[in-house]
Write a protein that holds these residues in place. Structure first.
Motif, short mmCIF file in Angstrom:
data_model
loop_
_atom_site.label_atom_id
_atom_site.label_comp_id
_atom_site.label_asym_id
_atom_site.label_seq_id
_atom_site.Cartn_x
_atom_site.Cartn_y
_atom_site.Cartn_z
N ASN A 135 5.49 0.40 -0.86
CA ASN A 135 4.43 1.03 -1.65
C ASN A 135 3.17 1.35 -0.85
O ASN A 135 2.53 2.39 -1.06
CB ASN A 135 4.02 0.11 -2.81
N TYR A 136 2.78 0.45 0.05
CA TYR A 136 1.40 0.46 0.54
C TYR A 136 1.24 0.90 1.99
O TYR A 136 0.26 0.55 2.65
CB TYR A 136 0.80 -0.93 0.34
N LEU A 137 2.16 1.70 2.49
CA LEU A 137 2.12 2.10 3.90
C LEU A 137 0.89 2.94 4.23
O LEU A 137 0.47 2.99 5.39
CB LEU A 137 3.38 2.89 4.26
N LEU A 138 0.32 3.60 3.23
CA LEU A 138 -0.83 4.47 3.48
C LEU A 138 -2.13 3.88 2.97
O LEU A 138 -3.17 4.55 3.02
CB LEU A 138 -0.59 5.83 2.80
N LEU A 139 -2.09 2.64 2.51
CA LEU A 139 -3.30 2.01 2.00
C LEU A 139 -4.25 1.71 3.16
O LEU A 139 -3.86 1.13 4.17
CB LEU A 139 -2.93 0.72 1.25
N GLY A 140 -5.51 2.08 3.00
CA GLY A 140 -6.45 1.96 4.11
C GLY A 140 -7.38 0.77 4.03
O GLY A 140 -8.41 0.76 4.72
N THR A 141 -7.04 -0.25 3.25
CA THR A 141 -7.91 -1.41 3.09
C THR A 141 -7.24 -2.67 3.63
O THR A 141 -6.02 -2.80 3.64
CB THR A 141 -8.26 -1.63 1.61
N GLY A 142 -8.08 -3.62 4.06
CA GLY A 142 -7.59 -4.90 4.54
C GLY A 142 -6.60 -4.75 5.68
O GLY A 142 -6.67 -3.81 6.48
N ALA A 143 -5.66 -5.68 5.75
CA ALA A 143 -4.66 -5.65 6.82
C ALA A 143 -3.72 -4.46 6.70
O ALA A 143 -3.08 -4.06 7.68
CB ALA A 143 -3.86 -6.95 6.83
N TRP A 144 -3.65 -3.85 5.50
CA TRP A 144 -2.80 -2.66 5.33
C TRP A 144 -3.26 -1.52 6.24
O TRP A 144 -2.45 -0.66 6.62
CB TRP A 144 -2.80 -2.21 3.88
N ALA A 145 -4.53 -1.47 6.57
CA ALA A 145 -5.03 -0.40 7.43
C ALA A 145 -4.40 -0.43 8.82
O ALA A 145 -4.45 0.57 9.55
CB ALA A 145 -6.56 -0.49 7.54
N ARG A 146 -3.81 -1.55 9.21
CA ARG A 146 -3.16 -1.64 10.52
C ARG A 146 -1.79 -0.96 10.54
O ARG A 146 -1.22 -0.71 11.61
CB ARG A 146 -2.97 -3.11 10.91
N VAL A 147 -1.24 -0.68 9.35
CA VAL A 147 0.13 -0.20 9.26
C VAL A 147 0.26 1.26 9.68
O VAL A 147 1.11 1.61 10.50
CB VAL A 147 0.67 -0.42 7.83
N ARG A 148 -0.57 2.14 9.12
CA ARG A 148 -0.40 3.58 9.34
C ARG A 148 -0.40 3.97 10.82
O ARG A 148 0.44 4.80 11.23
CB ARG A 148 -1.48 4.37 8.58
N PRO A 149 -1.27 3.41 11.67
CA PRO A 149 -1.24 3.81 13.09
C PRO A 149 0.05 3.44 13.81
O PRO A 149 0.32 3.95 14.90
CB PRO A 149 -2.44 3.06 13.70
N LEU A 150 0.85 2.55 13.21
CA LEU A 150 2.09 2.12 13.84
C LEU A 150 3.29 2.95 13.39
O LEU A 150 4.42 2.68 13.83
CB LEU A 150 2.34 0.63 13.52
N LEU A 151 3.07 3.94 12.55
CA LEU A 151 4.15 4.77 12.01
C LEU A 151 4.03 6.17 12.59
O LEU A 151 2.97 6.78 12.56
CB LEU A 151 4.07 4.82 10.49
N ASP A 152 5.14 6.70 13.12
CA ASP A 152 5.13 8.04 13.68
C ASP A 152 4.90 9.09 12.61
O ASP A 152 4.17 10.07 12.82
CB ASP A 152 6.44 8.32 14.41
N GLU A 153 5.53 8.92 11.47
CA GLU A 153 5.30 9.77 10.31
C GLU A 153 5.42 8.91 9.05
O GLU A 153 6.09 7.87 9.07
CB GLU A 153 6.31 10.92 10.22
N VAL A 154 4.79 9.37 7.97
CA VAL A 154 4.98 8.76 6.67
C VAL A 154 5.33 9.86 5.67
O VAL A 154 4.61 10.86 5.56
CB VAL A 154 3.72 8.01 6.19
#
Length: 229
Positions: A135-154
């Protein structure tokens, strides 16, 4: 233009470049078809040869019910703060950045028990593409913000809202809730989570309607950012 599934396969196949492992994220609201899309991509890309694509769901990072009870969050299970977001980001970093000379084990999620299971998902060194969904791959708050830069595409899955709710209720019933309990849970907890997830759609690289996924019989809403690969 709505992408066809063959377009999605070509786009995913092109992600690993320069000998580096790629990570493709699939986001979307609960019941929108993330797991269906991820599973079909992995199945068709791997074909009958040596598997080179692995599937790592975000759901393995659910906090256990005992910890949710301790934190007083059991009635909000599925909300962003009921996951180990930092642990998920750390796994993605390991999958993407470290040397690929050993199996990496990710946690899975047992839907009958509704509990995470450690070490349930092996990612072999031969995996050049990892498909992860949640659900939260694009969430930009808290520790979730670390996820998007690690994904080549979403990619962001969308489905007609009535159909999404129908499937979500049916899934809760399949795994033990009564129809009344399932409808109440979807109307309370899942609805809030779905609204939050929907607000992140604009950050996706591609919007994938349900009609683009094999096995989806009903049309989904039109996609406004689904540029052709």
């Amino acid at each position: 233009m709505t992408p066809a599934f063959d377009d999605l396969l070509r786009r995913a196949r092109a992600l690993p470049r320069g000998g580096r492992r790629a990570v493709l994220g699939i986001a979307g609201s609960p019941g929108a078809g993330k797991s269906t899309l991820a599973g079909e991509l992995v199945r068709q890309l791997n074909g009958a040869g040596e598997p080179w694509v692995a599937h790592v769901p975000m759901d393995g990072f659910h906090l256990a019910d005992a910890e949710l009870d301790r934190l007083g969050r059991r009635d909000r299970k599925g909300a962003p703060d009921t996951f180990d977001a930092a642990g998920y980001a750390a796994l993605l970093h390991r999958l993407r950045e470290e040397e690929y000379d050993e199996v990496v084990y990710a946690p899975g999620f047992e839907r009958v028990l509704e509990q995470p299971v450690a070490g349930a998902v092996p990612v072999p060194p031969a995996a050049r593409l990892v498909v992860t969904e949640g659900n939260y791959l694009l969430l930009g708050t808290g520790a979730w913000a670390r996820v998007r830069p690690l994904l080549d595409e979403v990619w962001f899955c969308v489905l007609d809202e009535e159909e999404r709710l129908r499937r979500l209720i049916a899934r809760h019933v399949e795994f033990g809730k009564s129809p009344e309990e399932a409808a109440a849970w979807v109307g309370r907890s899942d609805r809030r989570n779905a609204e939050l997830v929907a607000s992140t759609r604009g950050a996706a690289d591609l919007v994938v309607p349900g009609s683009a996924v094999p096995g989806r019989s009903r049309p989904a809403e039109s996609a406004d950012r689904d540029a052709a690969p």
